[in-house]
Design a protein around this motif. Structure first.
Motif, short mmCIF file in Angstrom:
data_model
loop_
_atom_site.label_atom_id
_atom_site.label_comp_id
_atom_site.label_asym_id
_atom_site.label_seq_id
_atom_site.Cartn_x
_atom_site.Cartn_y
_atom_site.Cartn_z
N VAL A 195 -0.91 5.36 -37.08
CA VAL A 195 -1.79 6.06 -38.02
C VAL A 195 -3.23 5.96 -37.50
N HIS A 196 -3.89 7.10 -37.36
CA HIS A 196 -5.26 7.12 -36.86
C HIS A 196 -6.21 7.37 -38.02
N CYS A 197 -7.06 6.38 -38.32
CA CYS A 197 -8.00 6.47 -39.43
C CYS A 197 -9.42 6.54 -38.88
N PHE A 198 -10.13 7.62 -39.16
CA PHE A 198 -11.44 7.85 -38.56
C PHE A 198 -12.29 8.72 -39.47
N THR A 327 1.93 -0.90 -43.60
CA THR A 327 1.81 0.07 -44.68
C THR A 327 0.55 -0.17 -45.49
N LEU A 328 0.31 -1.44 -45.83
CA LEU A 328 -0.87 -1.79 -46.63
C LEU A 328 -2.16 -1.54 -45.86
N VAL A 329 -2.19 -1.96 -44.61
CA VAL A 329 -3.40 -1.83 -43.80
C VAL A 329 -3.71 -0.35 -43.53
N ALA A 330 -2.68 0.44 -43.18
CA ALA A 330 -2.90 1.85 -42.85
C ALA A 330 -3.41 2.63 -44.05
N ASN A 331 -2.84 2.39 -45.22
CA ASN A 331 -3.30 3.13 -46.41
C ASN A 331 -4.69 2.68 -46.84
N THR A 332 -5.00 1.40 -46.66
CA THR A 332 -6.35 0.92 -46.97
C THR A 332 -7.37 1.56 -46.03
N ALA A 333 -7.05 1.54 -44.74
CA ALA A 333 -7.96 2.13 -43.75
C ALA A 333 -8.13 3.62 -43.98
N GLY A 335 -7.94 5.20 -46.86
CA GLY A 335 -8.80 5.38 -48.02
C GLY A 335 -10.27 5.17 -47.70
N ILE A 336 -10.54 4.24 -46.81
CA ILE A 336 -11.92 3.96 -46.40
C ILE A 336 -12.51 5.12 -45.61
N ALA A 337 -11.68 5.73 -44.73
CA ALA A 337 -12.18 6.73 -43.79
C ALA A 337 -12.20 8.15 -44.33
N GLY A 338 -11.62 8.39 -45.51
CA GLY A 338 -11.67 9.75 -46.03
C GLY A 338 -10.51 10.14 -46.92
N GLY A 339 -9.49 9.28 -47.00
CA GLY A 339 -8.36 9.56 -47.88
C GLY A 339 -7.09 9.88 -47.12
N THR A 340 -5.97 9.77 -47.83
CA THR A 340 -4.67 9.99 -47.19
C THR A 340 -4.46 11.45 -46.79
N GLY A 341 -5.21 12.36 -47.38
CA GLY A 341 -5.01 13.78 -47.09
C GLY A 341 -5.55 14.23 -45.76
N VAL A 342 -6.24 13.34 -45.03
CA VAL A 342 -6.84 13.76 -43.76
C VAL A 342 -6.42 12.90 -42.57
N MET A 343 -5.60 11.89 -42.79
CA MET A 343 -5.25 10.97 -41.70
C MET A 343 -3.92 11.32 -41.06
N PRO A 344 -3.93 11.60 -39.75
CA PRO A 344 -2.69 11.96 -39.06
C PRO A 344 -1.89 10.74 -38.64
N GLY A 345 -0.63 10.97 -38.35
CA GLY A 345 0.21 9.86 -37.89
C GLY A 345 1.56 10.34 -37.41
N GLY A 346 2.36 9.38 -37.00
CA GLY A 346 3.69 9.71 -36.51
C GLY A 346 4.48 8.45 -36.21
N ASN A 347 5.74 8.65 -35.88
CA ASN A 347 6.65 7.56 -35.53
C ASN A 347 7.29 7.90 -34.20
N VAL A 348 7.33 6.93 -33.30
CA VAL A 348 7.81 7.22 -31.95
C VAL A 348 8.74 6.12 -31.48
N GLY A 349 9.74 6.54 -30.69
CA GLY A 349 10.63 5.60 -30.02
C GLY A 349 10.73 5.97 -28.57
N ALA A 350 11.70 5.42 -27.87
CA ALA A 350 11.84 5.68 -26.45
C ALA A 350 12.17 7.14 -26.16
N ASP A 351 12.90 7.79 -27.07
CA ASP A 351 13.39 9.15 -26.79
C ASP A 351 12.96 10.19 -27.81
#
Length: 436
Positions: A195-198, A327-333, A335-351
């Motif tokens: 999750v990228h919070c900026f 989960t707690l840290v990402a949602n807190t960050a 909220g600080i940076a602008g809200g959940t509606g603007v923060m991108p993210g994803g889940n990645v594995g080897a393939d």
């Protein structure tokens, strides 16, 4: 010869002298390689980057890898002393991206609209992708969080396509129903959540200069799903931490920091209380940190971390966490940076990789947003920029990212969570108009 070319010849000699002085490049071959790396460095560090690290086998050649490590070791102040590259009028200022033959072929992407606002925001992405003629197409599957399991055809589609774009899937509270989000992560071994919070340009928040990447272990910990009732009124829930999973998430975090010019990795833990479980996580992080001497490694207890996030978030760079803390840290960050509606993210594995809104914080099932069709599509649009970079379509990712940033900065079209009155479609239309 034009004046700029004459100046360039003088600066070529100055650059050669500067490179030799700092022990970076000593011959013409190394200097040529340095030029490519320097321009790449300037391009990478001048933009907000949304990308997962490529596998090591796709990494840099040995010569450029050695130069890159030398460059990374330099203090920022040294860079300002490097003579600038002047180019004659009409010359390109960036070295072009060179695709491999066939890279422009359209790619299939599995699309899961999901529940609540999911169809709204995924529909926004589809519209923008069509408008920019992005080289991909979607295979859509209807999945609801109320289902007992993810349908086999959806899993097969993601395995085949390697990538998926997903709206939120609501998870019922209690009742023994397993989360489909967790099922997808475990089934496809998507062990890293990012999750990228900026801060977005033009969007005022309590704190400035926030640029945090939260990397969370995705497959074990409290999310292992091992719960049972010992006797009536007594429930036991197991937290599972393994050395294997802890080491690979730590390695991913340090590799991300290395490839994205990040300076610090902070491990979040509660090892003062959970001495064995979180102690093993910390031990694994420390072992991996030894392989990256150019990256500073810190540790912080999770409760202190939350306090520091809301008081001085600028101190954090890359954060690596076990499952629940992430989960707690990402949602807190977020909220600080602008809200959940603007923060991108994803889940990645080897393939495989699944891209989605970085932090949900309960807005997936917001009926008011669904009825008014006013959900903020920004987070999923930026997650789609991550997806485009993951598929190695960088110019499309840049166009999409810049269009979204311009709309936010202009401030004319914003949804209610950002202080505006626009609905989802109005924001989408504004983004399409901003596409270059």
């Amino acid at each position: 010869m034009c004046q700029a070319a004459i100046a360039n010849e003088k600066q070529r000699k100055d650059r050669k002298k500067w490179l030799g002085k700092h022990g970076i490049a000593k011959n013409s071959s190394q200097i040529s390689c340095f030029l490519s790396l320097y321009l790449s460095y300037r391009h990478v560090t001048s933009k907000i980057q949304f990308s997962f690290p490529h596998r090591r086998s796709e990494g840099m050649a040995s010569t450029s890898g050695q130069l890159w490590r030398r460059l990374s070791a330099l203090k920022k102040s040294s860079w300002t002393q490097l003579p600038k590259f002047r180019l004659c009028e009409g010359q390109m200022r960036r070295i072009t991206y060179m695709p491999r033959p066939g890279d422009g072929a359209p790619r299939a992407v599995t699309l899961i609209p999901g529940d609540g606002i999911g169809p709204l925001v995924t529909g926004a992405v589809v519209q923008v992708m069509k408008a920019m003629h992005a080289p991909l197409y979607f295979e859509t599957y209807e999945v609801s969080g109320k289902m007992d399991k993810v349908p086999n055809e959806v899993i097969d589609s993601i395995r085949k396509n390697k990538v998926c774009l997903k709206g939120g899937l609501a998870t019922p509270v209690g009742g023994g129903v397993s989360s489909l989000n967790v099922q997808l992560r475990k089934e496809l071994d998507l062990y890293a959540s990012l999750v990228h919070c900026f801060n977005l340009p033009g969007l005022q928040t309590r704190h400035d200069n926030v640029n945090i990447v939260v990397i969370r272990e995705n497959t074990e910990g409290e999310y292992s799903g091992l719960e049972h009732e010992v006797v009536p009124g007594v429930v036991e829930s197991l937290k599972v931490i393994t050395k294997f999973c802890s080491e690979r998430i730590a390695k991913y975090a340090f590799e991300y920091a290395y490839l994205n010019n990040r300076k610090t990795v902070t491990a979040v833990h509660k090892a003062n209380i959970m001495k064995l479980a979180d102690g093993l996580f910390l031990e694994s992080c420390r072992e991996i940190a030894k392989n990256y001497p150019g990256i500073k490694y810190n540790e912080i207890i999770v409760d202190n971390c939350c306090m520091q996030l809301v008081s001085r978030p600028q101190q954090f760079d890359v954060m690596v966490t076990p499952n629940l803390y992430g989960t707690l840290v990402a949602n807190t960050a977020a909220g600080i940076a602008g809200g959940t509606g603007v923060m991108p993210g994803g889940n990645v594995g080897a393939d495989h990789a699944i891209f989605e809104q970085g932090a949900s914080a309960g807005n997936v099932g917001n009926e008011r947003l669904v009825q008014q069709k006013s959900a903020n599509p920004t987070a999923l649009l930026l997650s789609s920029a991550m997806l485009l970079r993951h598929l190695q379509f960088p110019s499309f990712a840049d166009r999409l990212e810049q269009a979204v940033m311009n709309v936010i900065k202009e401030g004319k079209y914003r949804t209610k969570d950002l202080g505006g009155t626009s609905n989802t479609q109005e924001v989408v239309n504004a983004v399409i108009e901003k596409l270059d």
